[in-house]
Design a protein around this motif. Structure first.
Motif, PDB file in Angstrom:
ATOM      1  N   SER A  13       0.876  -1.744   0.065  1.00  0.00           N
ATOM      2  CA  SER A  13      -0.034  -0.153  -0.365  1.00  0.00           C
ATOM      3  C   SER A  13       1.195   0.959  -0.026  1.00  0.00           C
ATOM      4  N   THR A  14       2.175   1.344   0.513  1.00  0.00           N
ATOM      5  CA  THR A  14       3.193   2.349  -0.356  1.00  0.00           C
ATOM      6  C   THR A  14       3.713   2.700  -1.470  1.00  0.00           C
ATOM      7  N   GLY A  15       3.218   1.311  -2.511  1.00  0.00           N
ATOM      8  CA  GLY A  15       3.550   1.912  -3.346  1.00  0.00           C
ATOM      9  C   GLY A  15       2.114   1.737  -4.373  1.00  0.00           C
ATOM     10  N   ALA A  16       2.443   1.981  -5.710  1.00  0.00           N
ATOM     11  CA  ALA A  16       1.688   2.128  -6.466  1.00  0.00           C
ATOM     12  C   ALA A  16       0.634   1.373  -7.262  1.00  0.00           C
ATOM     13  N   VAL A  17       0.806   0.316  -6.774  1.00  0.00           N
ATOM     14  CA  VAL A  17      -0.517  -0.802  -7.163  1.00  0.00           C
ATOM     15  C   VAL A  17      -1.585  -1.083  -5.977  1.00  0.00           C
ATOM     16  N   GLY A  18      -0.450  -1.467  -5.004  1.00  0.00           N
ATOM     17  CA  GLY A  18      -1.072  -1.631  -3.606  1.00  0.00           C
ATOM     18  C   GLY A  18      -1.897  -0.802  -3.529  1.00  0.00           C
ATOM     19  N   VAL A  74       1.506  -8.167  -3.374  1.00  0.00           N
ATOM     20  CA  VAL A  74       2.080  -7.796  -4.604  1.00  0.00           C
ATOM     21  C   VAL A  74       3.191  -8.484  -4.609  1.00  0.00           C
ATOM     22  N   SER A  75       3.854  -8.392  -5.329  1.00  0.00           N
ATOM     23  CA  SER A  75       5.283  -8.898  -5.644  1.00  0.00           C
ATOM     24  C   SER A  75       6.018  -7.488  -5.388  1.00  0.00           C
ATOM     25  N   ALA A  76       7.197  -8.725  -4.629  1.00  0.00           N
ATOM     26  CA  ALA A  76       8.221  -7.846  -4.305  1.00  0.00           C
ATOM     27  C   ALA A  76       9.040  -6.998  -5.467  1.00  0.00           C
TER      28      ALA A  76
HETATM   29  N1  LIG Z   1       4.589  -5.288 -15.114  1.00  0.00           N
HETATM   30  C1  LIG Z   1       5.384  -4.233 -14.644  1.00  0.00           C
HETATM   31  O1  LIG Z   1       5.046  -3.923 -15.891  1.00  0.00           O
HETATM   32  C2  LIG Z   1       5.939  -4.331 -13.123  1.00  0.00           C
HETATM   33  C3  LIG Z   1       6.676  -2.436 -13.539  1.00  0.00           C
HETATM   34  C4  LIG Z   1       7.715  -2.472 -12.101  1.00  0.00           C
HETATM   35  C5  LIG Z   1       7.268  -3.703 -11.527  1.00  0.00           C
HETATM   36  N2  LIG Z   1       6.028  -4.313 -11.085  1.00  0.00           N
HETATM   37  C6  LIG Z   1       6.347  -5.366  -9.933  1.00  0.00           C
HETATM   38  O2  LIG Z   1       5.010  -5.256 -10.270  1.00  0.00           O
HETATM   39  C7  LIG Z   1       4.438  -5.302  -7.931  1.00  0.00           C
HETATM   40  C8  LIG Z   1       4.046  -3.681  -8.229  1.00  0.00           C
HETATM   41  O3  LIG Z   1       3.530  -2.687  -8.865  1.00  0.00           O
HETATM   42  P1  LIG Z   1       4.045  -1.111  -8.455  1.00  0.00           P
HETATM   43  O4  LIG Z   1       3.530  -0.769  -9.988  1.00  0.00           O
HETATM   44  O5  LIG Z   1       2.724  -1.350  -7.454  1.00  0.00           O
HETATM   45  O6  LIG Z   1       5.436  -0.788  -7.012  1.00  0.00           O
HETATM   46  P2  LIG Z   1       6.136  -0.238  -6.811  1.00  0.00           P
HETATM   47  O7  LIG Z   1       5.131   0.981  -6.401  1.00  0.00           O
HETATM   48  O8  LIG Z   1       7.446  -0.419  -5.975  1.00  0.00           O
HETATM   49  O9  LIG Z   1       5.387  -0.978  -5.497  1.00  0.00           O
HETATM   50  C9  LIG Z   1       6.092  -2.223  -4.401  1.00  0.00           C
HETATM   51  C10 LIG Z   1       5.078  -2.457  -3.328  1.00  0.00           C
HETATM   52  O10 LIG Z   1       5.772  -3.582  -2.414  1.00  0.00           O
HETATM   53  C11 LIG Z   1       6.216  -3.769  -1.103  1.00  0.00           C
HETATM   54  N3  LIG Z   1       7.456  -4.542  -0.946  1.00  0.00           N
HETATM   55  C12 LIG Z   1       8.564  -4.308  -1.678  1.00  0.00           C
HETATM   56  N4  LIG Z   1       9.348  -5.485  -1.474  1.00  0.00           N
HETATM   57  C13 LIG Z   1       8.664  -6.025   0.152  1.00  0.00           C
HETATM   58  C14 LIG Z   1       9.344  -6.953   1.012  1.00  0.00           C
HETATM   59  N5  LIG Z   1       9.960  -7.347   0.411  1.00  0.00           N
HETATM   60  N6  LIG Z   1       8.109  -7.301   1.704  1.00  0.00           N
HETATM   61  C15 LIG Z   1       6.791  -5.924   2.090  1.00  0.00           C
HETATM   62  N7  LIG Z   1       7.024  -5.267   0.893  1.00  0.00           N
HETATM   63  C16 LIG Z   1       7.568  -4.687   0.120  1.00  0.00           C
HETATM   64  C17 LIG Z   1       6.569  -1.729  -1.352  1.00  0.00           C
HETATM   65  O11 LIG Z   1       6.621  -1.739   0.113  1.00  0.00           O
HETATM   66  P3  LIG Z   1       8.272   0.295  -0.212  1.00  0.00           P
HETATM   67  O12 LIG Z   1       8.022   1.041  -0.398  1.00  0.00           O
HETATM   68  O13 LIG Z   1       8.697  -0.496   1.410  1.00  0.00           O
HETATM   69  O14 LIG Z   1       8.943  -0.284  -1.156  1.00  0.00           O
HETATM   70  C18 LIG Z   1       5.964  -0.880  -2.221  1.00  0.00           C
HETATM   71  O15 LIG Z   1       4.508  -0.812  -0.819  1.00  0.00           O
HETATM   72  C19 LIG Z   1       6.365  -4.434  -7.864  1.00  0.00           C
HETATM   73  O16 LIG Z   1       6.876  -4.852  -6.433  1.00  0.00           O
HETATM   74  C20 LIG Z   1       7.134  -5.285  -9.273  1.00  0.00           C
HETATM   75  O17 LIG Z   1       7.372  -7.159  -8.677  1.00  0.00           O
HETATM   76  C21 LIG Z   1       5.463  -4.856 -12.873  1.00  0.00           C
END
Ligand SMILES: NC(=O)c1ccc[n+]([C@@H]2O[C@H](COP(=O)([O-])OP(=O)(O)OC[C@H]3O[C@@H](n4cnc5c(N)ncnc54)[C@H](OP(=O)(O)O)[C@@H]3O)[C@@H](O)[C@H]2O)c1
Length: 284
Positions: A13-18, A74-76
């Motif tokens: 939830s600190t990230g974009a999708v979540g 959400v994938s890490a």
């Molecule tokens: N399809 C695509 O084009 C694409 C592109 C980029 C990434 N992705 C994948 O899709 C996921 C979601 O995308 P998004 O745009 O929402 O990414 P994002 O904005 O980077 O958000 C990732 C979220 O996951 C949390 N997180 C990551 N690793 C973690 C861990 N080991 N333990 C607990 N929480 C963790 C992060 O927490 P923090 O805020 O603490 O870091 C953040 O809240 C990404 O994490 C990545 O795996 C896909």
């Protein structure tokens, strides 16, 4: 009166999708638990209860998920030990009594996918299947949201993508699908959704759309694989990261990101955003 504990947990939830998913659920008055690594950065939402959890830390994860029935995972963030972190989190979820995991996987996930991260997503899907937990996999194509970042400061998208096509999807659509699934998990148990936008574009067409939206010159340069490794050397990174960067393009070149699906509309009832809609500032 005893307050009912939320049985849905939304990670990321600190990230974009979540973050988007958590807001949609909150707006729909759904109570949720928000496991985050850094509590100080968690969104403050009506019906949201923040808890600290890190995927690779079994103890914090198990305690954060205790009492949760449905988990949006959400994938890490990509790191050398991402698979270990994710699998630790899945083990913690199973031990905590979670019944159903909704996992953000990747389009075309398979053990021999060209895009190296798509192999990791496959391994995690396999791990979830083997855990015996219920699941829904959201196999997201590349996000439209990151397309503007693919062009360098000189307006050139470089990579060995040839004339391959990708059906990129907006994060808003991924979040809308996830929120719909989380509100009716039994209706989506065992399903795998391939989430795409409404069109499949070449890099040259993406460059044109970016140029049009930003009124700057954007073009695609089709590098060879060797050129691609060489041009990325300006960034200091471990070998697996270079492989991921380059295979992003070779996967598209081989057609592994091609193919529009109806899955966004099937789950949400609304057609997905196109890249030009997204670049023009449209949202759901
Ligand atoms: N399809 C695509 O084009 C694409 C592109 C980029 C990434 N992705 C994948 O899709 C996921 C979601 O995308 P998004 O745009 O929402 O990414 P994002 O904005 O980077 O958000 C990732 C979220 O996951 C949390 N997180 C990551 N690793 C973690 C861990 N080991 N333990 C607990 N929480 C963790 C992060 O927490 P923090 O805020 O603490 O870091 C953040 O809240 C990404 O994490 C990545 O795996 C896909």
């Amino acid at each position: 009166m005893v307050e009912r504990v939320a049985d849905i947990a939304v990670t990321g939830s600190t990230g974009a999708v979540g973050g988007r998913v958590a807001r949609i659920l909150s707006d729909a008055s759904v109570r949720q638990r928000l496991p985050v690594r850094d509590v100080s950065r968690a969104p403050v939402l009506p019906g949201g209860a923040t808890v600290r959890a890190e995927y690779g830390d079994r103890e914090s994860a198990e305690s954060a998920l205790s009492g949760v029935r449905v988990l949006f995972m959400v994938s890490a963030t990509e790191t050398e030990n991402r698979l270990h972190q994710q699998h630790t989190f899945i083990d913690a979820a199973a031990d905590a009594g979670v019944e159903h995991i909704v996992y953000t996987s990747f389009f075309g996930a398979s053990e021999d996918a060209t895009f190296t991260f798509a192999r990791e997503h496959w391994a995690t899907e396999e791990y979830i299947r083997a855990s015996g937990l219920g699941y829904t996999f959201l196999r997201n194509n590349f996000y439209q949201d990151i397309m503007p970042l693919w062009a360098g400061d000189d307006g050139v998208i470089r990579g060995p993508g040839g004339s391959g096509r990708m059906a990129a999807v907006a994060r808003d659509d991924v979040a809308a699908v996830a929120a719909a699934v989380l509100q009716d998990p039994d209706g989506h148990r065992g399903a795998t959704y391939n989430l795409t936008g409404p069109e499949s574009l070449t890099f040259a067409e993406i460059a044109d759309a970016l140029g049009e939206a930003t009124s700057r010159q954007v073009r695609f340069h089709n590098e060879s694989v060797d050129e691609a490794y060489e041009s990325r050397k300006k960034w200091d990174a471990p070998p697996w990261q270079y492989d991921a960067w380059v295979s992003t393009y070779t996967a598209v070149g081989k057609g592994e990101l091609d193919g529009v699906t109806q899955d966004v509309e099937k789950v949400t009832g609304s057609a997905p955003l196109s890249l030009s809609d997204f670049l023009a500032g449209s949202s759901r």
